[in-house]
Design a protein around this motif. Structure first.
Motif, PDB file in Angstrom:
ATOM      1  N   LEU A 271      24.819   3.468  21.792  1.00  0.00           N
ATOM      2  CA  LEU A 271      26.165   4.001  21.592  1.00  0.00           C
ATOM      3  C   LEU A 271      26.127   5.374  20.942  1.00  0.00           C
ATOM      4  O   LEU A 271      26.861   6.291  21.305  1.00  0.00           O
TER       5      LEU A 271
ATOM      6  N   GLN B   6      25.313   7.874  23.475  1.00  0.00           N
ATOM      7  CA  GLN B   6      26.403   8.023  24.432  1.00  0.00           C
ATOM      8  C   GLN B   6      27.472   8.944  23.864  1.00  0.00           C
ATOM      9  O   GLN B   6      27.955   9.834  24.551  1.00  0.00           O
TER      10      GLN B   6
ATOM     11  N   SER C 135      26.308  12.429  23.797  1.00  0.00           N
ATOM     12  CA  SER C 135      26.248  13.043  25.113  1.00  0.00           C
ATOM     13  C   SER C 135      27.632  13.414  25.626  1.00  0.00           C
ATOM     14  O   SER C 135      27.765  14.249  26.508  1.00  0.00           O
ATOM     15  N   LEU C 136      28.659  12.798  25.083  1.00  0.00           N
ATOM     16  CA  LEU C 136      30.004  13.174  25.493  1.00  0.00           C
ATOM     17  C   LEU C 136      30.468  14.434  24.787  1.00  0.00           C
ATOM     18  O   LEU C 136      31.590  14.887  24.974  1.00  0.00           O
ATOM     19  N   GLY C 137      29.599  14.983  23.965  1.00  0.00           N
ATOM     20  CA  GLY C 137      29.915  16.265  23.378  1.00  0.00           C
ATOM     21  C   GLY C 137      30.281  16.229  21.911  1.00  0.00           C
ATOM     22  O   GLY C 137      30.793  17.191  21.369  1.00  0.00           O
TER      23      GLY C 137
ATOM     24  N   ARG D  84      26.617  19.400  25.576  1.00  0.00           N
ATOM     25  CA  ARG D  84      28.025  19.472  25.945  1.00  0.00           C
ATOM     26  C   ARG D  84      28.203  19.592  27.438  1.00  0.00           C
ATOM     27  O   ARG D  84      29.244  19.267  27.985  1.00  0.00           O
TER      28      ARG D  84
ATOM     29  N   ALA E 248      25.978  18.316  29.666  1.00  0.00           N
ATOM     30  CA  ALA E 248      25.312  17.218  30.370  1.00  0.00           C
ATOM     31  C   ALA E 248      25.895  15.912  29.861  1.00  0.00           C
ATOM     32  O   ALA E 248      25.859  15.635  28.681  1.00  0.00           O
ATOM     33  N   ALA E 249      26.426  15.106  30.792  1.00  0.00           N
ATOM     34  CA  ALA E 249      26.990  13.814  30.374  1.00  0.00           C
ATOM     35  C   ALA E 249      26.075  12.698  30.835  1.00  0.00           C
ATOM     36  O   ALA E 249      25.627  12.688  31.976  1.00  0.00           O
ATOM     37  N   VAL E 250      25.786  11.756  29.952  1.00  0.00           N
ATOM     38  CA  VAL E 250      24.923  10.637  30.302  1.00  0.00           C
ATOM     39  C   VAL E 250      25.757   9.372  30.433  1.00  0.00           C
ATOM     40  O   VAL E 250      26.694   9.158  29.671  1.00  0.00           O
ATOM     41  N   VAL E 251      25.436   8.558  31.441  1.00  0.00           N
ATOM     42  CA  VAL E 251      26.050   7.237  31.538  1.00  0.00           C
ATOM     43  C   VAL E 251      24.928   6.208  31.493  1.00  0.00           C
ATOM     44  O   VAL E 251      23.999   6.272  32.286  1.00  0.00           O
ATOM     45  N   PHE E 252      25.014   5.284  30.574  1.00  0.00           N
ATOM     46  CA  PHE E 252      23.955   4.299  30.398  1.00  0.00           C
ATOM     47  C   PHE E 252      24.198   3.064  31.246  1.00  0.00           C
ATOM     48  O   PHE E 252      25.252   2.902  31.834  1.00  0.00           O
TER      49      PHE E 252
ATOM     50  N   LEU F  22      29.139   0.639  27.205  1.00  0.00           N
ATOM     51  CA  LEU F  22      29.304   1.212  25.875  1.00  0.00           C
ATOM     52  C   LEU F  22      30.726   1.731  25.634  1.00  0.00           C
ATOM     53  O   LEU F  22      30.926   2.859  25.193  1.00  0.00           O
ATOM     54  N   LEU F  23      31.683   0.895  25.918  1.00  0.00           N
ATOM     55  CA  LEU F  23      33.056   1.320  25.681  1.00  0.00           C
ATOM     56  C   LEU F  23      33.435   1.040  24.244  1.00  0.00           C
ATOM     57  O   LEU F  23      32.896   0.143  23.606  1.00  0.00           O
TER      58      LEU F  23
ATOM     59  N   VAL G 186      37.791  10.104  25.060  1.00  0.00           N
ATOM     60  CA  VAL G 186      36.905  10.321  23.896  1.00  0.00           C
ATOM     61  C   VAL G 186      36.177  11.660  23.948  1.00  0.00           C
ATOM     62  O   VAL G 186      36.208  12.448  23.001  1.00  0.00           O
ATOM     63  N   GLY G 187      35.537  11.938  25.117  1.00  0.00           N
ATOM     64  CA  GLY G 187      34.780  13.180  25.204  1.00  0.00           C
ATOM     65  C   GLY G 187      35.673  14.396  25.104  1.00  0.00           C
ATOM     66  O   GLY G 187      35.322  15.421  24.523  1.00  0.00           O
TER      67      GLY G 187
ATOM     68  N   ARG H 292      34.885   8.190  32.104  1.00  0.00           N
ATOM     69  CA  ARG H 292      34.780   8.877  30.825  1.00  0.00           C
ATOM     70  C   ARG H 292      33.841  10.059  30.914  1.00  0.00           C
ATOM     71  O   ARG H 292      34.079  11.133  30.361  1.00  0.00           O
ATOM     72  N   ALA H 293      32.717   9.859  31.641  1.00  0.00           N
ATOM     73  CA  ALA H 293      31.747  10.939  31.756  1.00  0.00           C
ATOM     74  C   ALA H 293      32.273  12.056  32.644  1.00  0.00           C
ATOM     75  O   ALA H 293      32.082  13.236  32.354  1.00  0.00           O
TER      76      ALA H 293
ATOM     77  N   ILE I  30      35.063  14.859  31.303  1.00  0.00           N
ATOM     78  CA  ILE I  30      34.776  16.088  30.571  1.00  0.00           C
ATOM     79  C   ILE I  30      34.249  17.185  31.489  1.00  0.00           C
ATOM     80  O   ILE I  30      33.879  18.268  31.036  1.00  0.00           O
TER      81      ILE I  30
END
Lengths: 232, 361, 289
Positions: free
Chosen positions: A130, A133, A136-138, B81, B83-87, B91-92, B103-104, B151-152, B155
């Motif tokens: 988390l 994550q 990574s969203l900034g 900022r 690069a967005a990662v999704v796992f 992970l909400l 969120v982002g 979400r990813a 942004i």
């Protein structure tokens, strides 16, 4: 049996008529324990979160110390604080022995490890990815910490409740560092013991009932918030 | 190939404790294209993804983003900022779907209106507008994954990195999400890096493929290149060359080789040396069967084979045949019915020399 | 959501800080430089309520802030010995004299006295009622094997009790009928009442609790039962940090006409007779006549 009944009746009478002595003792208890809990909240959460999120040499040792601190006997804290602040102690010049400030300090020392330990566990219980994550969203580091703390708000609220519950019903340390001085450091717990010792059972029972009600009300309010978050 | 890469890495070394987990000589990721990272578990795909996203520190090496080297702390923050990662896990956070997707955006000091627009857009991409007000904890696996993706994308990153994103989903859900993802990637032309396990997903989504093993990249190229010319057995297996036959080169002349396999000779193109031990890789879709031995046919390899097994798949039959070596062939259902094939039948099996892909052993 | 919880938290903090800040006003009574006086005294003195009347008057008059710490006589003096107290109001004459001899206490002055009584169950199994001699009474209790509850906490009361046993030439410790509570006077009286035993109590505490405790006064008036209170200031030469000026001011107040008058009247309206007898300026030998 008769005595107890009489006591309970007198107790309600005192409460309902807002007896000034009872009110002032209650208010003082709230102020002292409330302030101590607030301090423990800030210190406990920030340190707990910091330890949880960072890797450093000796981390395991630090966590062990925090967990031990959670079970620290309050009288031990009281003795330790007393030794620190009495006249021949290193902080004697502050002249805070037998003041409410000393009680706040002692109670904060008791409550902080509890809040710290629970915060630490709460953060560690979050999914390990988390943190990445959110980054990574900034998020900046600070933003990330805030999100994680908010995400753990339920256990953190529980931590506060545990801390507050622990200190408002604490007596050993409070009497040692506070001195049970009338109108100054006499709180619900210390007054109850004193009145019992004097044989004033009605007053003692009244104070005990108030202590129970207080603990119950605060916890009830916090539980409400917690349950509301749960079902959102 | 084309313009300069959006993101590239050189001599990337990442360590965990004392162990080197990643040692990548070179990797280039081009704008608007999707790169698939494939490899066995533990190969370092996740590590590579996270390092490229600026989330894991590297021991040594260089990363370039938009032709500029990412060197100091603030550069990495900037990389993160973009690069967005999704796992694999969604992970909400414990809030509503639209708040999660926002969120982002909230980290970036945008106005309420801007945020709302981006959120609505992202929800629409993945067809989950109706879930906006729902609590994230109440969603199903597929719905959660869509929210995580939304979400990813919300942004509007320059590059999006997905780590085994479809693993925990059941087949129909996975299908649907991959469809949507494919559409969005095509529409928005966002550069993507996907760590994948599945060959179908790779074929569908990826323009380029990088194959990893034990922290290194062992093959890179377009999907077509890697699929048709896997350089080792693992890759061959992965990309679906089901038929792998071991043999030895007996003759090699004028670009054509005779390979001895289980007492038979298979002809293949290539110029390995005589005596070279090889694996012949064949795709079942390149194998033809007939009831009678074909005459005057260009395919240089024709064998008689007995049908050991005929298994019906969704759209075709998979035949397992024994020609002295075991081989698989895919034929359509109508063909199967028309030819009236049964287990135990002897059929003529043919395939071209050009369809045999050779790997040195 | 973010903002709402922030606001609530800020409000809570503000409320607490304000409320707490406001309450520290009573600290700022100004006047004397070292305005905190630590007074150690016994639980029975505290419990009688006398100090709750005297101290506010003193504080108002002088601007000092008195921190009354009620512990047993033993501990009260031990704190003085460590310099953790400024002035002591205790009633354990032998120990006090030693204290002064050893140089820890100065200006030991007589303040008041009350007396001890031996109380017990109405049916009086040891038959000590109306005996003149407390020593005699204790002998009878010992011989009857009747339950005697002692405070056992080195308080002034306990010290007096030990003197009585010595006079009766009995060694009660360890005997089956002798139980030590380690508790304050009020609690010890409760225990004695519960178990229908005898005990030594100061009249003040007994009167205050009488309505709840079914014990009767069985022996009183013996000269040795006098409970004499002195005030002592902690020797500044031993502990430079003590608030010598404050201690002196308090002690002076306790022997002053105003205080002595209040002492003489205290308890009359509630119990019909005063709980203490003011003695400032008198000689110990003249007391109780």
């Amino acid at each position: 049996m008769d005595l107890i009944l009489q006591g309970i009746i007198k107790a309600f009478h005192l409460i309902v008529s807002f007896d000034p002595e009872v009110i002032s003792i209650t208010w003082l208890s709230l102020k002292i324990s409330g302030t101590a809990t607030l301090i423990s909240l800030f210190v406990g959460v920030s340190v707990g979160v910091a330890v949880a999120l960072n890797d450093f040499f000796g981390k395991r040792l630090v966590i062990s110390i925090i967990n031990t601190g959670m079970g620290l006997p309050p009288v031990v804290v009281g003795l330790f604080v007393t030794i620190m602040i009495w006249r021949s102690g290193p902080f004697g010049f502050l002249e805070i022995l037998y003041t409410p400030y000393a009680m706040i300090i002692a109670q904060a020392v008791i409550a902080t490890p509890i809040v710290m330990g629970i915060s630490l566990a709460a953060i560690q219980n979050l999914p390990p990815n988390l943190r990445l994550q959110i980054l990574s969203l900034g998020a900046s580091r600070l933003q990330m910490v805030w999100v994680l703390v908010k995400e753990s708000r339920l256990p953190l609220l529980a931590a506060v409740m545990a801390g507050f519950g622990g200190v408002i019903s604490e007596i050993g340390a409070s009497i040692m560092v506070g001195g049970n001085i009338k109108g100054y450091t006499r709180v619900l717990t210390t007054a109850t013991v004193m009145e019992t010792g004097k044989g004033n059972f009605d007053l003692a029972i009244a104070l005990a009932i108030i202590l129970l009600l207080l603990a119950f009300t605060i916890n009830f309010l916090l539980t409400q918030i917690q349950q509301r978050q749960q079902s959102r | 190939m084309k313009q300069s890469p959006l993101l590239s890495a050189e001599n990337l070394v990442v360590k965990r404790g004392k162990v080197t987990v990643l040692n990548v000589d070179e990797l280039k990721i081009f704008t608007g294209r999707t790169l698939a990272l494939i490899g066995p578990n533990g190969a370092g795909k996740s590590t590579l993804l996270l390092t490229l996203a600026g989330l894991l520190p590297m021991e040594s090496g260089k990363i370039y983003f938009q032709s500029r080297q990412v060197s100091n702390f603030s550069d990495f923050v900037m990389l993160r900022r973009h690069a967005a990662v999704v796992f694999q896990e969604p992970l909400l956070l414990n809030m509503s779907v639209e708040k999660n997707v926002a969120v982002g955006l909230k980290f970036r000091n945008l106005s309420r209106a801007q945020i709302k627009n981006s959120v609505d857009e992202a929800l629409a991409y993945f067809g989950i507008e109706q879930l906006a007000k729902r609590a994230a904890k109440t969603l199903s696996g597929g719905e959660s994954k869509r929210v995580s993706l939304a979400r990813a994308f919300a942004i509007k990153p320059k590059i999006i990195l997905l780590d085994e994103a479809f693993n925990s989903l059941d087949a129909p859900t996975r299908e649907a999400i991959i469809d949507d993802l494919q559409n969005i990637l095509q529409k928005t032309k966002i550069t993507a890096v996907l760590a994948l396990h599945d060959r179908e997903e790779t074929l569908r989504l990826a323009h380029d493929v990088a194959v990893m093993s034990e922290g290194k990249i062992i093959q890179q190229g377009t999907t077509a290149q890697v699929f048709h010319q896997p350089i080792n057995e693992y890759i061959a297996n992965f990309v679906g060359t089901e038929v792998i036959l071991e043999g030895v080169v007996k003759k090699s002349e004028a670009g054509l080789m005779d390979v001895a396999v289980s007492g038979h000779i298979i002809e293949a193109v290539g110029d390995f040396k005589t005596g070279q031990k090889v694996c012949c890789c064949l795709r079942p879709e390149n194998i033809t069967v007939s009831k009678t031995v074909p005459e005057k046919i260009s395919a240089r390899n024709v064998f008689k084979g007995k049908v050991l097994k005929a298994a019906r798949q969704a759209y075709f039959y998979k035949l397992t045949l024994d020609c002295g070596f075991v081989i698989s062939a895919y034929i359509t259902i109508p063909s199967f019915d028309e030819l009236n094939i049964c287990e135990g039948d002897t059929l003529a099996v043919s395939f071209k020399a050009t369809a045999v892909h050779m790997i040195k052993r | 959501m973010f903002r709402k919880s922030k606001i609530i938290i800020t409000l809570l903090i503000a409320t607490f800080l304000f409320a707490f800040g406001a309450s520290t006003v009573f600290d700022a009574q100004a006047a004397p430089k070292q305005k905190n006086i630590i007074l150690t005294t016994t639980t029975s003195t505290q419990d009688s309520g006398l100090l709750d009347v005297l101290i506010p008057i003193f504080e108002k008059k002088t601007g000092y802030f008195v921190k009354t710490i009620a512990v047993g006589s033993g501990q009260a003096m031990a704190m003085g010995q460590k310099g953790e107290a400024d002035v002591m109001l205790v009633h354990s004459p032998e120990a006090e004299k030693k204290f002064v001899e050893e140089g820890y206490g100065v200006n030991r002055r007589l303040i008041m006295h009350n007396d001890f009584i031996i109380v017990g169950p109405a049916d009086d199994p040891a038959k000590i009622k109306r005996l003149k001699s407390s020593a005699e009474a204790l002998k009878k209790i010992a011989h009857a094997g009747a339950l005697f509850v002692s405070r056992g906490d080195n308080s002034g009361t306990h010290a007096k009790e030990k003197i009585l046993w010595k006079q009766a030439e009995i060694a009660p410790t360890g005997q089956k009928w002798y139980q030590e509570t380690g508790l304050g006077m009020g609690q010890t009286l409760n225990v004695a009442a519960e178990k229908k035993g005898y005990t030594l109590a100061d009249r003040g505490t007994y009167l205050a609790l009488k309505k709840n405790i079914p014990l009767e006064i069985l022996v009183e008036g013996d000269a040795i039962l006098l409970n004499i209170y002195h005030v002592m200031e902690v020797n500044r030469k031993m502990w430079p940090k003590v608030n010598a000026a404050g201690a002196r001011a308090f002690a002076d107040f306790m022997v002053s006409r105003q205080a002595q008058e209040i002492i003489g009247k205290f308890g009359v309206d509630k119990f019909g007779s005063p709980l203490f007898f003011p003695d400032a300026g008198k000689k110990v030998e003249d007391l109780g006549k």
